[in-house]
Enzyme design. Structure first.
Site, PDB file in Angstrom:
ATOM      1  N   ASP A 124       0.924  -1.210   0.126  1.00  0.00           N
ATOM      2  CA  ASP A 124       0.116   0.128   0.097  1.00  0.00           C
ATOM      3  C   ASP A 124       0.999   1.233  -0.051  1.00  0.00           C
ATOM      4  OD1 ASP A 124      -2.241   1.765   0.004  1.00  0.00           O
ATOM      5  OD2 ASP A 124      -3.243   0.565   1.755  1.00  0.00           O
ATOM      6  N   TRP A 125       0.288   2.475  -0.301  1.00  0.00           N
ATOM      7  CA  TRP A 125       1.257   3.621  -0.634  1.00  0.00           C
ATOM      8  C   TRP A 125       2.004   3.855   0.663  1.00  0.00           C
ATOM      9  CZ3 TRP A 125      -0.105   1.094  -4.440  1.00  0.00           C
ATOM     10  CH2 TRP A 125      -0.006   1.508  -5.773  1.00  0.00           C
TER      11      TRP A 125
END
Length: 723
Positions: free
Chosen positions: A255-256
Site C-alpha cells: 500500500d502507498w
C-alpha cells in the site's frame, strides 16, 4: 543471450497458457541474465505516484497502476497527488463492493469484473488496485464500503469471479489489504494481536480463495502491524503463508507508504514498493524515488553481499511474470471505455444489491403512475457520492442522483424537494462543517413534509472524513448531521415516511418503528438514482441481502463488547478479543439480537421453503454434500431469493460459533413457481483451525445443516454425520 533476442522475446509476445508457461519461465530466466543489478533493483520500486519503471535498454515496459475497486480513478500527476486535469479519464462508477456482496450473485461479480477490467485496459493500466476483502469487524471502519462484508465465505465466493473477470482483460487484479487492515484509526502503526484460529478462519480465507481459486496476479500489503511486524513485508504472512503454503506466484505491492525497512522488505516477500513518504524528485535528492527502501539502500546491501542476488532475482521474476500476463502479452485485448454496456452492468449490480429492510403493510412499491405529492428530503438525494472517500473516489461520466431518478420515474407525481441537513464539503483527512444554517434547513424540510402524501427521506452517511472515508473511522453508530432528530420531527408531521439509507456501514435506527419502509441503498455509482427508483417503483423486485449485521447499539457488536484495547486499541497494540465470533457469529453465539441480521433482506413477493434433503446421511473428508431444496414463490410477483446453508457442529473439542455460512444460491422464480434447487457443501469446510497442530482439523461427529433465507431465519434443519 544477445540483446536482439531479448527484444524479440518482448515484442513478439507469448500467449500465456498451461502449455507454454514453462517456456515463458525459461524466457524470464534468460532476460534476468541480461539485466544489470541496478536495472533489477530499479524494477522493484516506484518511479511516479502510480507507476514502476521498466528497462529502457531492453524494451521492458513500465507497470501502470490505478485505484480502485469501484472504477478506474482519474489520472494523477506524475509527482504529486493533484489530479492531472485530463479530459478523457472519466469512468463508469460501479457500486461499492458492499453492494456487490449484497447481491449474493457470483455471476454478477464476474460481469462487474469484466466491465471494470475493460475500462482499466482501455486506460492502459496493468494493475487495478482491488478488490478489497478485509473483514467487516466494526461498523465504525471508514473503509468498510470498499469491502465485502463480515463473512469470510461470502467474501471468498464473491471476490473470485471479480478477479477472473478483471484478468480476462490482461489487467492484474490486486487483492487488498493483506492483512488485518480492519480499521482506519492508527492504521499505519497499530499492532494487531489475534489468535491463529481467528486469523485463519475469519481474516485470511478470502485472500486464500483469491490466490488458489481466483489465480490473482497481485496482492497489496496493508499498513498495520501483525505480531510486531509490518504486514507489507511480513515473514509469516507473506513468506510463510502467501508465497509458502498458498504458493502465490504473483507480485506483492505495498500500500502507498506501507514499507518501513529495507532488510525486511527485501527478505520478507515485498516485490514492488510504492508511495514511500517521498514527493519524488521535486524536493531533494534524498527524497527521490531512488531512495525508497527497495532502491539505493537495497542495492547497497546487494552489492556488499549482505543480501544474496537471488533475492532480487525472485522479485524481478515475479514482476516479469506479471508483465507476460499483462503488458507483454501480445494477445491482450484492447479494452473499452465507459459505455452503455458498462452503465447497464452498474445498474444491474445496484438493483440486485439494494436491500429492503422494512416494508410495513406492503407500503412499497409506490405506484409509478401516482399523482400524489412526493417529498424527497435529505442531502443525499442530490449529493454526489463518487467523489470523496479517499483513494476510491472517481471522476465518472455521469452520476444519476436519487432525486433525478425519482423524478424521471414518477413523472405524474408532484415531486417537491428539501435538503433537510447539510454535511459540508468533502476533504481528505479533514472535517469541514457546512456554512449553511442547519436550523433553517430543518424547518424547511418539516414544512415540505407537511405538504406531501409520501416522504422519501434520502439520508445516511457520505464520503466525508470520519464517515465512509479512508484514513478515519466513524465516531458514532448514529446518523450524522442531525438526521435522527430531523427524522423524528418529520414522522411527527407525516406518517408515510420511507427512509432510503445511502451508506457503506450499519447505522443505529432510533426512528425505525415509525418508518413505513426502510431501504438500504449503499453507494450505487453512476446509475444510483435510476436503480433506487427501479426498486421504489416496483420495476425491480428487491433481492439484496445484508453482507453484515446491523447491531441495535454499538456495544452489541463483538469488537465493541470489551474495552478500548479491543477497539480501537491503546495507540500501540490492539487485541481482537471477540476472536472468531465476528458479526453474526457473535450475535448468534452470545444470543444478542441484531437490529437486522446478516443475510437478511425482504422482497415484494413471498417465498416458502417446502422441503430439504441430502444425498446421504454419512460423509467423510473430501466429500461434497448435495442438497435438494424445494422453493416456492407463493406471492404475486416474480422475484429472487437467496437460499443460505449454515453449518453447526453439535459437539466440538473447541469453541465453535453457533452456525457458519457454508453455501448459498440465488434463485429467480416467477409468481406461483416452485423449483427444486441443488446446492453443494464441502465436508472439508466443516473443519476448524487447530492451533495445537497449526493445521485444519475435521472432527468426526454429528453436524446440522441449517437452511434458510437469513442467518436468523432458518426454515429447515438436516442432521448429517462425519465419519
Amino acid at each position: 543471450m544477445k540483446y536482439w533476442l531479448v527484444l524479440s522475446i518482448l515484442f513478439l509476445g507469448i500467449v500465456v497458457s498451461a502449455q507454454n508457461q514453462g517456456e515463458i519461465e525459461k524466457q524470464i530466466d534468460e532476460i534476468i541474465k541480461e539485466l544489470t543489478l541496478e536495472e533489477k533493483v530499479k524494477m522493484c520500486h516506484a518511479q511516479s505516484k502510480f507507476s514502476s519503471p521498466g528497462v529502457e535498454r531492453l524494451g521492458i515496459p513500465e507497470i501502470w497502476m490505478s485505484d480502485g475497486p469501484h472504477g478506474v480513478r482519474a489520472e494523477i500527476e506524475w509527482d504529486s497527488w493533484s489530479y492531472a486535469g485530463w479530459t478523457n479519464d472519466s469512468c463508469t462508477a460501479f457500486p461499492a463492493l458492499t453492494c456487490l456482496a449484497s447481491t449474493f450473485n457470483p455471476d454478477l461479480a464476474y460481469k462487474y469484473g469484466v466491465a471494470i477490467g475493460e475500462e482499466a485496459r482501455y486506460r492502459k493500466k496493468d494493475i487495478l488496485l482491488g478488490p478489497g476483502v478485509n473483514i467487516y469487524r466494526t461498523p465504525l471502519n471508514g473503509r468498510n464500503f470498499e469491502y465485502m462484508g463480515e463473512d469470510p465465505y461470502l467474501a471468498s465466493v464473491m471476490c473470485v469471479p471479480y478477479i477472473k473477470g478483471v484478468q480476462t482483460n490482461g489487467v492484474a487484479a490486486c487483492v487488498k489489504h493483506y492483512a488485518l487492515n480492519n480499521q482506519e484509526v492508527w492504521r499505519g502503526h497499530i499492532n494487531v494481536k489475534i489468535s491463529d484460529r481467528a486469523l485463519h478462519e475469519i481474516y485470511l480465507p478470502a485472500y486464500k480463495a483469491a490466490v488458489r481459486e481466483g489465480g490473482v496476479w497481485s496482492i497489496m500489503g496493508a499498513y498495520n502491524k501483525y505480531n510486531g511486524q509490518h504486514t507489507s513485508h511480513h515473514e509469516v504472512l507473506i513468506n510463510g503463508i502467501l508465497k509458502g503454503a498458498w504458493a502465490f506466484d504473483g507480485v506483492v505491492v505495498t500500500d502507498w507508504g506501507s514499507a518501513h525497512d529495507t532488510r525486511e522488505a527485501a527478505l520478507n516477500g515485498l516485490d514492488i514498493e510504492m508511495g514511500t513518504g517521498t514527493d519524488g524528485l521535486t524536493s531533494s535528492t534524498e527524497n527521490a524515488y531512488d531512495h525508497y527502501y527497495l532502491a539505493k539502500p537495497f542495492l547497497e546491501l546487494l552489492k556488499s553481499g549482505e543480501i544474496d542476488e537471488s533475492v532480487v532475482d525472485d522479485k524481478v521474476r515475479r514482476i516479469l511474470r506479471l508483465m507476460y500476463r499483462t503488458n507483454m502479452d501480445k494477445n491482450r485485448p484492447f479494452g473499452r471505455k465507459a459505455n452503455q454496456l458498462h452503465f447497464n452492468v452498474a445498474r444491474e449490480v445496484a438493483q440486485e444489491g439494494i436491500v429492503l429492510l422494512k416494508n410495513n403493510k406492503s407500503f412499497l412499491p409506490l405506484n409509478p403512475e401516482t399523482t400524489q405529492t412526493i417529498a424527497v428530503i435529505g442531502e443525499n438525494a442530490t449529493r454526489m457520492m463518487t467523489v470523496g472517500g479517499g483513494s476510491s473516489e472517481l471522476k465518472t461520466v455521469h452520476e444519476i442522483s436519487p432525486l433525478h431518478g425519482i423524478q424521471q420515474r414518477f413523472t405524474n407525481a408532484n415531486i417537491i424537494h428539501s435538503m433537510g441537513y447539510a454535511s459540508g464539503p468533502s476533504q481528505y483527512g479533514r472535517v469541514i462543517p457546512s456554512d449553511l444554517d442547519q436550523d433553517s434547513l430543518k424547518q424547511a424540510a418539516i414544512e415540505t413534509a407537511k405538504k406531501a402524501d409520501v416522504v422519501l427521506f434520502v439520508g445516511g452517511l457520505n464520503k466525508n472524513h470520519e464517515q465512509d472515508c479512508e484514513n478515519g473511522d466513524r465516531k458514532s453508530l448514529n446518523l450524522p448531521f442531525g438526521q435522527d432528530e430531523l427524522l423524528d420531527e418529520i414522522v411527527a408531521v407525516n406518517k408515510n415516511v420511507v427512509v432510503v439509507l445511502v451508506s457503506g456501514n450499519a447505522v443505529a435506527m432510533p426512528w425505525q418503528a415509525k418508518a413505513k419502509a426502510i431501504v438500504q441503498a449503499w453507494y450505487l455509482g453512476s446509475e444510483s438514482g435510476y436503480a433506487i427508483a427501479d426498486v421504489l417503483s416496483g420495476d425491480v423486485n428487491p433481492s439484496g441481502k445484508l453482507p453484515f449485521s446491523f447491531p441495535v447499539k454499538l456495544e452489541d457488536n463483538g469488537a465493541h463488547a470489551f474495552d478500548e484495547l479491543s477497539y480501537p486499541g491503546d495507540g500501540t497494540d490492539q487485541v481482537y478479543k471477540e476472536d472468531i465470533l465476528v458479526g453474526y457469529r457473535w450475535h448468534d453465539t452470545k444470543k444478542i439480537k441484531p437490529l437486522y441480521a446478516f443475510g437478511y433482506g425482504l422482497s415484494y413477493t413471498t417465498f416458502k421453503i417446502n422441503s430439504a434433503s441430502v444425498n446421504a446421511e454419512e460423509f467423510k473428508a473430501g466429500d461434497e454434500i448435495s442438497l435438494s431444496v424445494e422453493l416456492s414463490n407463493v406471492g404475486q410477483m416474480a422475484g429472487s431469493e437467496v437460499l443460505q446453508v449454515y453449518v453447526r457442529d453439535e459437539k466440538s473439542s473447541v469453541m465453535r460459533p453457533h452456525k457458519e455460512l457454508k453455501g448459498f444460491k440465488k434463485v429467480q422464480l416467477a409468481a406461483g413457481q416452485t423449483q427444486t434447487i441443488e446446492l453443494s457443501v464441502a465436508v472439508d469446510s466443516f473443519a476448524f483451525y487447530d492451533e495445537n497442530n497449526n493445521d485444519w482439523k475435521l472432527e468426526k461427529g454429528n453436524y446440522q445443516l441449517l437452511i434458510g433465507t437469513a442467518s436468523n431465519n432458518i426454515k429447515k434443519t438436516i442432521k448429517v454425520a462425519v465419519k
